[in-house]
Design a protein around this motif. Structure first.
Motif, PDB file in Angstrom:
ATOM      1  N   ALA A  86      -1.000  -6.969 -48.595  1.00  0.00           N
ATOM      2  CA  ALA A  86      -0.986  -8.443 -48.649  1.00  0.00           C
ATOM      3  C   ALA A  86       0.413  -8.945 -48.975  1.00  0.00           C
ATOM      4  N   GLU A  87       1.098  -8.300 -49.923  1.00  0.00           N
ATOM      5  CA  GLU A  87       2.467  -8.722 -50.251  1.00  0.00           C
ATOM      6  C   GLU A  87       3.387  -8.584 -49.056  1.00  0.00           C
ATOM      7  N   ILE A  88       3.267  -7.471 -48.306  1.00  0.00           N
ATOM      8  CA  ILE A  88       4.144  -7.241 -47.155  1.00  0.00           C
ATOM      9  C   ILE A  88       3.889  -8.277 -46.063  1.00  0.00           C
ATOM     10  N   ILE A  89       2.606  -8.562 -45.786  1.00  0.00           N
ATOM     11  CA  ILE A  89       2.264  -9.496 -44.711  1.00  0.00           C
ATOM     12  C   ILE A  89       2.727 -10.899 -45.054  1.00  0.00           C
ATOM     13  N   MET A  90       2.554 -11.292 -46.353  1.00  0.00           N
ATOM     14  CA  MET A  90       2.941 -12.640 -46.730  1.00  0.00           C
ATOM     15  C   MET A  90       4.466 -12.794 -46.724  1.00  0.00           C
ATOM     16  N   ALA A  91       5.185 -11.698 -46.970  1.00  0.00           N
ATOM     17  CA  ALA A  91       6.655 -11.777 -46.961  1.00  0.00           C
ATOM     18  C   ALA A  91       7.220 -11.645 -45.561  1.00  0.00           C
ATOM     19  N   ALA A  92       6.431 -11.175 -44.554  1.00  0.00           N
ATOM     20  CA  ALA A  92       6.934 -10.954 -43.190  1.00  0.00           C
ATOM     21  C   ALA A  92       7.046 -12.285 -42.448  1.00  0.00           C
ATOM     22  N   PRO A  93       7.921 -12.387 -41.444  1.00  0.00           N
ATOM     23  CA  PRO A  93       8.083 -13.646 -40.683  1.00  0.00           C
ATOM     24  C   PRO A  93       6.867 -13.993 -39.843  1.00  0.00           C
ATOM     25  N   GLY A  94       5.989 -13.054 -39.540  1.00  0.00           N
ATOM     26  CA  GLY A  94       4.803 -13.331 -38.742  1.00  0.00           C
ATOM     27  C   GLY A  94       3.713 -12.327 -39.055  1.00  0.00           C
ATOM     28  N   ALA A  95       2.471 -12.690 -38.717  1.00  0.00           N
ATOM     29  CA  ALA A  95       1.350 -11.818 -39.031  1.00  0.00           C
ATOM     30  C   ALA A  95       1.453 -10.502 -38.283  1.00  0.00           C
ATOM     31  N   GLY A  96       1.856 -10.532 -36.970  1.00  0.00           N
ATOM     32  CA  GLY A  96       1.963  -9.303 -36.193  1.00  0.00           C
ATOM     33  C   GLY A  96       2.984  -8.347 -36.798  1.00  0.00           C
ATOM     34  N   VAL A  97       4.128  -8.896 -37.177  1.00  0.00           N
ATOM     35  CA  VAL A  97       5.176  -8.053 -37.799  1.00  0.00           C
ATOM     36  C   VAL A  97       4.698  -7.532 -39.139  1.00  0.00           C
ATOM     37  N   GLN A 101       4.473  -3.579 -40.476  1.00  0.00           N
ATOM     38  CA  GLN A 101       5.245  -3.107 -41.622  1.00  0.00           C
ATOM     39  C   GLN A 101       4.327  -2.506 -42.688  1.00  0.00           C
ATOM     40  N   ALA A 102       3.152  -3.139 -42.898  1.00  0.00           N
ATOM     41  CA  ALA A 102       2.219  -2.627 -43.893  1.00  0.00           C
ATOM     42  C   ALA A 102       1.695  -1.259 -43.486  1.00  0.00           C
ATOM     43  N   ARG A 103       1.376  -1.079 -42.182  1.00  0.00           N
ATOM     44  CA  ARG A 103       0.865   0.217 -41.730  1.00  0.00           C
ATOM     45  C   ARG A 103       1.906   1.297 -41.917  1.00  0.00           C
ATOM     46  N   ASN A 104       3.166   0.999 -41.561  1.00  0.00           N
ATOM     47  CA  ASN A 104       4.207   2.014 -41.656  1.00  0.00           C
ATOM     48  C   ASN A 104       4.490   2.385 -43.126  1.00  0.00           C
ATOM     49  N   LEU A 160      -2.024   2.303 -30.648  1.00  0.00           N
ATOM     50  CA  LEU A 160      -0.737   1.953 -31.250  1.00  0.00           C
ATOM     51  C   LEU A 160       0.301   2.092 -30.151  1.00  0.00           C
ATOM     52  N   ASP A 161       0.839   0.964 -29.758  1.00  0.00           N
ATOM     53  CA  ASP A 161       1.852   0.949 -28.703  1.00  0.00           C
ATOM     54  C   ASP A 161       1.331   1.670 -27.445  1.00  0.00           C
ATOM     55  N   ASP A 162       0.121   1.230 -27.039  1.00  0.00           N
ATOM     56  CA  ASP A 162      -0.509   1.740 -25.817  1.00  0.00           C
ATOM     57  C   ASP A 162      -0.842   3.222 -25.900  1.00  0.00           C
ATOM     58  N   VAL A 163      -0.919   3.749 -27.057  1.00  0.00           N
ATOM     59  CA  VAL A 163      -1.293   5.160 -27.245  1.00  0.00           C
ATOM     60  C   VAL A 163      -2.545   5.178 -28.106  1.00  0.00           C
ATOM     61  N   VAL A 164      -3.576   5.892 -27.601  1.00  0.00           N
ATOM     62  CA  VAL A 164      -4.826   5.994 -28.350  1.00  0.00           C
ATOM     63  C   VAL A 164      -4.617   7.017 -29.470  1.00  0.00           C
ATOM     64  N   LEU A 165      -4.705   6.548 -30.703  1.00  0.00           N
ATOM     65  CA  LEU A 165      -4.579   7.470 -31.844  1.00  0.00           C
ATOM     66  C   LEU A 165      -5.957   8.021 -32.249  1.00  0.00           C
ATOM     67  N   TRP A 166      -6.940   7.124 -32.275  1.00  0.00           N
ATOM     68  CA  TRP A 166      -8.270   7.540 -32.700  1.00  0.00           C
ATOM     69  C   TRP A 166      -9.279   7.017 -31.660  1.00  0.00           C
ATOM     70  N   PRO A 167      -9.938   7.929 -30.982  1.00  0.00           N
ATOM     71  CA  PRO A 167     -10.909   7.478 -29.965  1.00  0.00           C
ATOM     72  C   PRO A 167     -12.178   6.947 -30.618  1.00  0.00           C
ATOM     73  N   ALA A 168     -12.940   6.217 -29.829  1.00  0.00           N
ATOM     74  CA  ALA A 168     -14.213   5.677 -30.318  1.00  0.00           C
ATOM     75  C   ALA A 168     -15.128   6.814 -30.735  1.00  0.00           C
ATOM     76  N   GLY A 169     -15.919   6.551 -31.804  1.00  0.00           N
ATOM     77  CA  GLY A 169     -16.821   7.566 -32.342  1.00  0.00           C
ATOM     78  C   GLY A 169     -16.223   8.387 -33.458  1.00  0.00           C
TER      79      GLY A 169
END
Length: 512
Positions: A86-97, A101-104, A160-169
């Motif tokens: 929450a701190e990272i998202i609120m400090a970022a210039p946009g929700a997408g960014v 940043q929070a995931r990384n 993530l960036d057009d790469v499937v990391l975790w498939p459905a199921g």
């Protein structure tokens, strides 16, 4: 350290007892009686502070290591991650960014931002954007602003960036946590990764090593301080013992020096006294040789003249008168010498009785009647404590001494008040006194010789006599508990004998 331990107080005491400066000393101060001088107490304070810091650092290291190896609960991981995200998202210039940043930073699989209806408005997995939360329970948490965590299969792929990391199921942990302002966070966790995060690594932590190193430094420093103080205390004890020994023997040496100084003074006084006696004896021999030879020669010469010559009656009488005078002079000198010897051997002892003043006047008048023109004012009620025979000897000695020293006229009298200003006084002046005055018109006494006139065998150069008359007078006056004073000048000399008065004359008060 072995050499230092060998210098214990007993060893120092034994070494000092054999020291040449103190080997003959009879006193030895035991080591237990000496006062130990301790170093400053600040050394102890510093050692205590080091000990406290060592204990504190060791305790902190134990706590850090224990916390690092203690498993943590899932709720603690979820709460910490959502708060950080929450701190990272609120400090970022946009929700997408912000979500990226929070995931990384958190190292999780996916981070999404939901609105109040549970719709995904931003996500690290683009296919999730615009859709609803993948589970009704998660939607409920987003709508009711509640914290929901559950492990379930995902319905769609996580990209993530057009790469499937975790498939459905795939089974993932999915957590929804409300934001402080509006909306909610949804975070996806891999179950195996989550279990790894719950268990802390078992190796020693860097913070633990740092704290243990700090503890070791404080312990070493405190040990050095304690060892230094212990060494200083032992050295201070050794120095104190040596100081006590030196102080004791210094006192003994000082006492010995004082004894030697007193002995030196006594020996010097004894030597001076012996030299004085030798001088007096030499002068006495010279004086006797001169004083006895002269009248004795006159007597012998006169006897030879009487035996060998035919003298007329007048010449015979002159020779006989000269022989009688010189014989009397010899007899007087011998009597004085014997009297002085008797006084010094047995002392003087007179019976002092209360005598009327009139009797004193009569005694003074009988000694040398030719010298008494006015014996003194009469005072019928005045009483003197004295011995009249001894007083007569003193007055006679003073009169004879005046004529011997060249006086032509000598006057004798008494007074109840002091009539001279003494230049020398010997004996004890009575508080109330009667004064016997012997005054002459002789050449006077020189100021250099005046202090010695009452000493034995002392007389001015080339003057006749034995030098014993004034000495005997002084001895007798001392026995009478009085004093004798002198006033002299070129016009003559006055001696004043003061005798104790026990009853003063009555003073009649006349009222007009």
């Amino acid at each position: 350290s072995q050499g230092y331990r060998a210098r214990q107080p007993e060893t120092v005491a034994a070494r000092l007892k054999d020291h040449p400066a103190v080997a003959d000393s009879p006193r030895v101060i035991p080591a237990e009686q000496t006062r130990i001088v301790h170093p400053s107490r600040w050394w102890l304070v510093l050692a205590v502070v080091c000990g406290v810091m060592t204990a504190a650092a060791t305790t902190a290291a134990i706590i850090v290591q224990r916390n690092a190896t203690t498993p943590i609960g899932e709720g603690e991981v979820f709460v910490a991650d959502t708060a950080r995200a929450a701190e990272i998202i609120m400090a970022a210039p946009g929700a997408g960014v912000g979500v990226r940043q929070a995931r990384n930073i958190l190292g999780v699989e996916a981070v999404s931002l939901l609105d109040d209806q549970g719709r995904v408005v931003a996500s690290t997995s683009d296919p999730l954007i615009g859709g609803l939360a993948p589970n009704e329970l998660l939607m409920y948490g987003a709508a009711e602003r509640r914290f929901i965590a559950l492990a379930t299969t995902i319905e769609g792929d996580l990209w993530l960036d057009d790469v499937v990391l975790w498939p459905a199921g795939t089974v993932l942990y999915q957590v929804v946590a409300p934001m402080e302002t509006e909306g909610a966070l949804m975070i996806h966790y891999d179950v195996s990764a989550l279990l790894g995060r719950r268990t802390q690594p078992g190796e020693i932590q860097p913070e633990t090593l740092q704290l243990l190193g700090l503890s070791t430094v404080f312990a070493i420093f405190g040990g050095v301080v304690l060892m230094g103080r212990s060494r200083a205390v032992r050295r201070a004890r050794e120095v104190e013992i040596e100081s006590e020994f030196l102080r004791a023997h210094s006192t003994e040496l000082q006492a010995a020096n004082e004894d030697l100084e007193r002995a030196r003074h006594l020996s010097e006084e004894a030597l001076a006294l012996a030299e004085e006696k030798l001088r007096i004896r030499s002068e006495f021999v010279l004086m006797i040789n001169h004083e006895l030879r002269t009248p004795l020669t006159s007597v012998v010469t006169g006897a030879r003249l009487l035996r060998s010559s035919d003298l007329s009656g007048a010449d015979r009488q002159v020779v006989l008168d000269s022989m009688i005078t010189d014989g009397a002079r010899l007899q007087e000198m011998i009597d004085q010498i014997l009297a002085v010897a008797r006084i010094e051997n047995t002392g003087l002892s007179y019976e002092l009785i209360e005598t009327p003043y009139r009797a004193v006047l009569d005694t003074v008048a009988r000694v040398h009647p030719a010298c008494v023109s006015n014996p003194g004012e009469d005072a019928p009620d005045l009483v003197v404590r004295t011995d009249l025979g001894a007083l007569a000897l003193v007055v006679g000695s003073l009169v004879d001494n005046a004529f011997t020293q060249g006086a032509e006229t000598v006057s004798v009298g008494c007074a109840i008040r002091e009539t001279i200003t003494p230049q020398l006084r010997v004996g004890r002046m009575p508080s109330s006194a009667v004064h016997v005055i012997v005054a002459d018109d002789g050449p006077g006494i020189s100021m250099g010789f005046l202090p010695r006139i009452f000493e034995k065998f002392e007389k001015s150069s080339f003057s006749p006599g034995t030098g014993l008359g004034l000495y005997m007078a002084r001895m007798i006056v001392d026995a009478l508990e009085g004093s004798i004073a002198v006033e002299t000048s070129q016009a003559g000399t006055t001696f004043q004998v003061s005798l104790p008065m026990v009853k003063a004359p009555q003073r009649v008060r006349v009222t007009t």
